[in-house]
Design a protein around this motif. Structure first.
Motif, PDB file in Angstrom:
ATOM      1  N   GLY A   1       0.838  -1.179   0.000  1.00 26.79           N
ATOM      2  CA  GLY A   1       0.000   0.000   0.000  1.00 26.79           C
ATOM      3  C   GLY A   1       0.874   1.230   0.000  1.00 26.79           C
ATOM      4  N   SER A   2       0.298   2.411  -0.040  1.00 28.85           N
ATOM      5  CA  SER A   2       1.115   3.612   0.032  1.00 28.85           C
ATOM      6  C   SER A   2       0.521   4.502   1.113  1.00 28.85           C
ATOM      7  N   THR A   3       1.398   5.258   1.779  1.00 27.97           N
ATOM      8  CA  THR A   3       0.943   6.075   2.901  1.00 27.97           C
ATOM      9  C   THR A   3      -0.171   7.022   2.463  1.00 27.97           C
ATOM     10  N   SER A   4       0.065   7.663   1.312  1.00 29.31           N
ATOM     11  CA  SER A   4      -0.923   8.655   0.878  1.00 29.31           C
ATOM     12  C   SER A   4      -2.280   7.997   0.589  1.00 29.31           C
ATOM     13  N   HIS A   5      -2.227   6.797   0.010  1.00 35.31           N
ATOM     14  CA  HIS A   5      -3.496   6.123  -0.287  1.00 35.31           C
ATOM     15  C   HIS A   5      -4.181   5.672   1.003  1.00 35.31           C
TER      16      HIS A   5
END
Lengths: 295, 477
Positions: free
Chosen positions: A277-281
């Protein structure tokens, strides 16, 4: 980086127009045109088993969209904002990305405008795909959201989203671009906040002196960001957090009563996206605030 | 919901599987076909009439509820069968699902997935020669990548190439005739009915017996197409192809999917050659090589999904919707057709003896299989008349043995059934699954397509049927 042209895809769900209205304040900082966009999902009109294509249904949906958009257009023109209507049959995510590219917009506005019920995420799968693939700044709009806070159900209306933006920076290039975008909003911001989180991955296993060094460096960088905002006439306040990054960003956003979160987002490869996953998402998914992601 | 559903499935399985296993050794159980009443074929007729009539009379309802309609007809037949025949019915249901439906869907799904990963890019200008070349290539490809696969690969480039042309409707109609139907007659990969025949023991390369029929039909249609296109091209006054300055060289993207396509062909071939014994799945005996084939086909589809960039599939406008539709509709078709197949396999001892007595010559099989394939889906129609033929010649004989005997002693009958099922699938939009997909894509791209009856009257009856009459005189009389 200035927001002059917005792509506003919609499914005409409840409060979509209110969400659009909340963006009109951008006129003060240079907004000139809004592209109103509706994708008729191909499966809704095509591939009727053994039947082919529902041409009349497509025409009906096109006409419905046109009538609704023309109503919205009158509100936009009253504000002196140009607008354009595009209705297409296709696959929502690739079509939205293609139109954004063709129209060379400065901002895409996506996401459900009203989110109630027990869903854990504030973001649907189409929105997630869009923010993962968009080359343009993308605002995950959440006009009305219901969520649990301190054990209580809270309904929140995000109608003045540019008033108290929180820029969460990881010092990357996209974060720097997010800062530029924030600077361009001077005039509609009451107070901006800049935060950085010393993530668990960084702090774990470090000795104290190294941690202090990182802390000091982070504070200096935060000050630098704030100074750059102040030089544009935007009041800015730094915040340093530590721990699990998405949760910390959300905690700070609540403490300072932010109106939106702005973040840089890096294009992660597919495998990383699936497994990590990505932090921003994650922030876009978990926060009740509108989230502006800048690639 | 999902937990309850799993519990329900487990309950049904644990209750019914022992019953099924009790009949596992009994092969074909012809007595079921001898005792089933004539009215037990009503759900099958209902299912096929639903497919034929709902898209015409209530397309919106059908679009949103076809799954429920399919489930309705399946339940209408399955419940009485289970009550009346208990374990034998369970056996027959599991048999048709595991031995026919599952491999059928796996093959269609894998061909659809792999061919959906191949994208033909570039600027093609639709002249009569270019168009005829595309149709010829598609006709040749259809037997190897399936009529659906070849149609998926070529329909959008074909439409793009002719976007500047005024008369496009006839082009799409010939595309349906050739690529979505007749081109698929040479191998079991080409058209679903032939794969169902393969599953029932027709050798992979036996279908090459249809080559002369295919060459004549496709040759005449291609020549007619060229003549029509040349006429319209001149009438439209196009002397030089328009050049908008964005000429892109022709290229095939995702061509590594051809390796996966070769894998599919290899897996199907292997299952026709290898003899690795049998394995019992839920009491149903399945050849090991068939199970391996299905596994390999799934692997090819998965590899295609992993290696093909999402953007390429998007540019191909790839969607799972058509294959999901086929999967949902065909479970209903396969369930509902059980009584019909069993009665026909019982030969003159079954309630459908009048059909078996009426259909006695290859020419009858060609036309009756064909006419029914035009209005009903051609896959179940093929199976119905295959059962009719083996019921007529070899009543009570185990199906796989009966098929071998039919090929050895009366091959012209199987040729007639195969050609009838494949060729006549082009007569209406509902004859073969890719027809409606091509129509849908063409209409979305702005090509006006004739109505159901317009297609038949203007094109099928005037162009296709005379070709089939010629084939009848050359091969079946």
């Amino acid at each position: 980086m200035k927001i002059e042209k917005i792509l506003f895809p919609t499914k005409f769900r409840e409060l979509a127009f209110n969400s659009l209205e909340s963006l009109l304040v951008l006129k003060k900082v240079g907004l000139k045109e809004v592209v109103l966009y509706y994708v008729i999902p191909r499966e809704d009109v095509g591939f009727v088993p053994y039947g082919g294509y529902l041409k009349e249904e497509e025409e009906r949906l096109r006409e419905e969209a046109r009538i609704r958009f023309e109503d919205w257009q009158s509100a936009l023109s009253k504000q002196g904002i140009k607008s354009k209507i595009i209705v297409e049959v296709g696959d929502p995510v690739p079509n939205i990305l293609a139109v954004a590219e063709k129209e060379q917009v400065n901002l895409i506005v996506v996401g459900r405008k009203k989110r109630k019920g027990p869903e854990l995420s504030f973001v649907g799968s189409h929105t997630l795909q869009l923010i993962a693939r968009s080359k343009f700044p993308t605002l995950v709009s959440k006009y009305m959201v219901q969520f649990e806070y301190n054990g209580e159900k809270v309904t929140r209306v995000n109608d003045d989203i540019f008033k108290r933006p929180l820029l969460a920076s990881d010092w990357s290039e996209p974060s720097a671009r997010a800062l530029d975008l924030l600077k361009s909003l001077n005039g509609i911001i009451e107070k901006a906040f800049v935060c950085h989180i010393i993530g668990v991955k960084i702090s774990k296993g470090l000795d104290k002196s190294e941690l202090y060094r990182i802390e000091k460096e982070s504070k200096e960088r935060l000050e630098d960001y704030c100074t750059r905002l102040k030089s544009e006439g935007i009041v800015a306040e730094p915040h340093l957090g530590a721990g699990r990054t998405p949760l910390e960003i959300i905690r700070i956003s609540r403490e300072i009563e932010a109106s939106m979160i702005i973040m840089g987002t890096t294009g992660k490869d597919r495998l990383h996206e699936i497994f990590m996953g990505s932090t921003s998402h994650r922030v876009a998914e978990m926060s009740e605030l509108p989230t502006l992601l800048v690639p | 919901m999902s937990t309850n559903f799993v519990r329900l499935v487990l309950l049904i399985m644990t209750t019914l599987l022992p019953l099924s296993s009790a009949f596992a050794g009994g092969a074909d159980h012809p007595n079921m076909g001898e005792t089933l009443p004539l009215y037990s074929v009503i759900p099958f007729l209902g299912m096929l009439l639903s497919i034929a009539l709902f898209p015409l009379l209530a397309p919106k309802f059908w679009h949103h509820h076809f799954g429920k309609v399919s489930a309705f007809w399946a339940v209408v037949i399955v419940v009485p069968l289970l009550i009346s025949y208990k374990g034998l019915a369970v056996y027959e249901i599991l048999h048709i699902v595991l031995a026919d439906y599952v491999p059928f869907i796996i093959l269609l799904g894998s061909l659809y997935t792999v061919s959906g990963g191949i994208l033909l890019r570039g600027t093609l200008r639709g002249t009569p020669i270019v168009n005829t070349a595309i149709l010829t290539i598609g006709t040749l490809l259809a037997s190897w990548m399936g009529t659906t696969g070849a149609a998926v690969l070529l329909i959008r480039p074909f439409l793009r190439a002719n976007a500047h042309r005024k008369n496009r409707t006839f082009m799409v109609v010939f595309f349906i005739f050739l690529i979505a139907n007749i081109g698929g007659s040479l191998t079991p990969l080409g058209d679903p009915p032939l794969f169902l025949g393969f599953l029932r023991g027709v050798p992979f390369f036996w279908t090459f017996n249809l080559l002369p029929h295919m060459v004549i039909a496709a040759g005449i249609l291609l020549a007619m197409y060229f003549a029509f296109d040349t006429y319209f091209y001149k009438k439209e006054g196009i002397t030089v192809a328009p050049d908008d300055g964005t000429k892109e060289p022709i290229r095939l993207e995702g061509s590594y999917n051809l390796i996966f396509l070769a894998g599919i062909i290899g897996a199907v071939l292997m299952s026709g050659i290898a003899k690795w014994g049998e394995v019992s799945i839920f009491g149903i005996h399945r050849a090991v090589q068939d199970a391996v084939r299905d596994g390999l086909l799934i692997a090819m589809a998965v590899l295609s999904m992993v290696f093909t960039p999402k953007t390429l599939r998007e540019d191909n406008a790839f969607t799972w919707f058509p294959i999901k539709e086929v999967a949902i509709l065909f479970i209903g078709i396969f369930m509902a057709m059980i009584p019909c197949l069993k009665i026909l396999q019982a030969g003159t001892k079954g309630e459908l003896a009048f059909i078996i007595n009426a259909v006695s010559e290859p020419v009858h099989y060609f036309w009756i299989t064909g006419i029914l394939s035009s209005f009903l889906d051609n896959a179940p129609t093929y199976l119905t008349f295959l059962s009719t033929a083996i019921g007529g010649f070899y009543p009570g004989v185990v199906e796989s043995q009966a098929v071998s005997l039919l090929i050895k002693e009366n091959p012209l009958y199987l040729v007639a059934i195969s050609a009838g099922a494949v060729f006549f699938g082009a007569v209406t939009y509902i004859g073969n699954a890719p027809n409606f997909m091509v129509r849908s894509i063409a209409e979305e791209a702005g090509t006006p397509m004739p109505s159901f009856f317009g297609y038949m009257i203007k094109y099928s009856l005037t162009i296709l049927v005379p070709v089939f009459i010629l084939i009848t005189f050359v091969f079946f009389i």
